[in-house]
Scaffold this motif. Sequence first.
Motif, PDB file in Angstrom:
ATOM      1  N   GLU A  53      68.469 -14.809  11.484  1.00  0.00           N
ATOM      2  CA  GLU A  53      67.019 -14.643  11.529  1.00  0.00           C
ATOM      3  C   GLU A  53      66.360 -15.175  10.259  1.00  0.00           C
ATOM      4  O   GLU A  53      65.304 -15.806  10.320  1.00  0.00           O
ATOM      5  CB  GLU A  53      66.642 -13.167  11.755  1.00  0.00           C
ATOM      6  CG  GLU A  53      67.008 -12.644  13.124  1.00  0.00           C
ATOM      7  CD  GLU A  53      68.444 -12.130  13.219  1.00  0.00           C
ATOM      8  OE1 GLU A  53      69.229 -12.244  12.231  1.00  0.00           O
ATOM      9  OE2 GLU A  53      68.812 -11.627  14.283  1.00  0.00           O
ATOM     10  N   LYS A  57      63.678 -18.324  10.244  1.00  0.00           N
ATOM     11  CA  LYS A  57      62.337 -18.236   9.647  1.00  0.00           C
ATOM     12  C   LYS A  57      62.156 -19.282   8.555  1.00  0.00           C
ATOM     13  O   LYS A  57      61.116 -19.944   8.477  1.00  0.00           O
ATOM     14  CB  LYS A  57      62.089 -16.825   9.107  1.00  0.00           C
ATOM     15  CG  LYS A  57      61.935 -15.816  10.230  1.00  0.00           C
ATOM     16  CD  LYS A  57      61.764 -14.404   9.698  1.00  0.00           C
ATOM     17  CE  LYS A  57      61.608 -13.432  10.866  1.00  0.00           C
ATOM     18  NZ  LYS A  57      61.390 -12.059  10.421  1.00  0.00           N
ATOM     19  N   LEU A  69      56.669 -14.347  13.350  1.00  0.00           N
ATOM     20  CA  LEU A  69      56.369 -12.921  13.317  1.00  0.00           C
ATOM     21  C   LEU A  69      57.371 -12.105  14.123  1.00  0.00           C
ATOM     22  O   LEU A  69      57.656 -10.965  13.794  1.00  0.00           O
ATOM     23  CB  LEU A  69      54.954 -12.665  13.857  1.00  0.00           C
ATOM     24  CG  LEU A  69      53.818 -13.331  13.075  1.00  0.00           C
ATOM     25  CD1 LEU A  69      52.493 -13.056  13.762  1.00  0.00           C
ATOM     26  CD2 LEU A  69      53.797 -12.857  11.633  1.00  0.00           C
ATOM     27  N   LYS A  70      57.890 -12.694  15.198  1.00  0.00           N
ATOM     28  CA  LYS A  70      58.796 -11.942  16.070  1.00  0.00           C
ATOM     29  C   LYS A  70      59.728 -12.915  16.784  1.00  0.00           C
ATOM     30  O   LYS A  70      59.299 -13.960  17.250  1.00  0.00           O
ATOM     31  CB  LYS A  70      57.963 -11.166  17.095  1.00  0.00           C
ATOM     32  CG  LYS A  70      58.749 -10.234  17.975  1.00  0.00           C
ATOM     33  CD  LYS A  70      57.807  -9.487  18.895  1.00  0.00           C
ATOM     34  CE  LYS A  70      58.569  -8.708  19.932  1.00  0.00           C
ATOM     35  NZ  LYS A  70      57.683  -8.158  20.955  1.00  0.00           N
ATOM     36  N   THR A  71      61.012 -12.565  16.841  1.00  0.00           N
ATOM     37  CA  THR A  71      61.995 -13.382  17.553  1.00  0.00           C
ATOM     38  C   THR A  71      62.853 -12.485  18.434  1.00  0.00           C
ATOM     39  O   THR A  71      62.941 -11.276  18.217  1.00  0.00           O
ATOM     40  CB  THR A  71      62.940 -14.125  16.585  1.00  0.00           C
ATOM     41  OG1 THR A  71      63.732 -13.167  15.894  1.00  0.00           O
ATOM     42  CG2 THR A  71      62.191 -14.975  15.599  1.00  0.00           C
ATOM     43  N   GLU A  95      55.643 -15.332  18.902  1.00  0.00           N
ATOM     44  CA  GLU A  95      54.601 -14.844  17.998  1.00  0.00           C
ATOM     45  C   GLU A  95      54.810 -15.470  16.626  1.00  0.00           C
ATOM     46  O   GLU A  95      55.873 -15.319  16.032  1.00  0.00           O
ATOM     47  CB  GLU A  95      54.654 -13.320  17.877  1.00  0.00           C
ATOM     48  CG  GLU A  95      54.248 -12.594  19.148  1.00  0.00           C
ATOM     49  CD  GLU A  95      54.262 -11.076  18.953  1.00  0.00           C
ATOM     50  OE1 GLU A  95      53.891 -10.605  17.866  1.00  0.00           O
ATOM     51  OE2 GLU A  95      54.673 -10.386  19.899  1.00  0.00           O
ATOM     52  N   TRP A  96      53.786 -16.185  16.133  1.00  0.00           N
ATOM     53  CA  TRP A  96      53.861 -16.852  14.835  1.00  0.00           C
ATOM     54  C   TRP A  96      52.456 -17.089  14.306  1.00  0.00           C
ATOM     55  O   TRP A  96      51.476 -16.949  15.032  1.00  0.00           O
ATOM     56  CB  TRP A  96      54.619 -18.180  14.954  1.00  0.00           C
ATOM     57  CG  TRP A  96      53.928 -19.208  15.797  1.00  0.00           C
ATOM     58  CD1 TRP A  96      52.987 -20.128  15.394  1.00  0.00           C
ATOM     59  CD2 TRP A  96      54.081 -19.414  17.204  1.00  0.00           C
ATOM     60  NE1 TRP A  96      52.559 -20.887  16.444  1.00  0.00           N
ATOM     61  CE2 TRP A  96      53.218 -20.468  17.572  1.00  0.00           C
ATOM     62  CE3 TRP A  96      54.861 -18.817  18.183  1.00  0.00           C
ATOM     63  CZ2 TRP A  96      53.118 -20.932  18.887  1.00  0.00           C
ATOM     64  CZ3 TRP A  96      54.755 -19.268  19.476  1.00  0.00           C
ATOM     65  CH2 TRP A  96      53.901 -20.319  19.817  1.00  0.00           C
TER      66      TRP A  96
END
Length: 136
Positions: A53, A57, A69-71, A95-96
Amino acid sequence: MTALTPKPLVKVAVGIIRNEFKQIFITRRLEGKDFAQSWEFPGGKVDPGETEEQALKRELEEEIGIMVLKTALYERFRFEYPTKVIELSFYLVEEWLNQPFGREGQDGFWLEQHALDSGQFPPANKKIIERLLNEN
């Protein structure tokens, strides 16, 4: 008879950046890289001491200028090339922050998910593209 030297293992974290319209952001591999001019999902190698992760990023910020923001892990598998084995971890990124663009000078654009063509990507992507196409 000599023992075969094992192929190096390369761990790669890959982002499937998908917007609310079911479009996926892809980029073109730069000259000088394996499979230059092929399309790819952005991402890169996991550095020593880094989680997948963290690598994802970092790579997405470096390559296409987004802050993830979310994976969610989408799929993980190994693919063997003649000179190396790649462990691919594909993450769905929905989400980014910021608009993705080819920050390293590479072309990038949004493509309808159903229009993905595995023939335009390096061979290791075939399995993931088939899964994405089967979602539609």
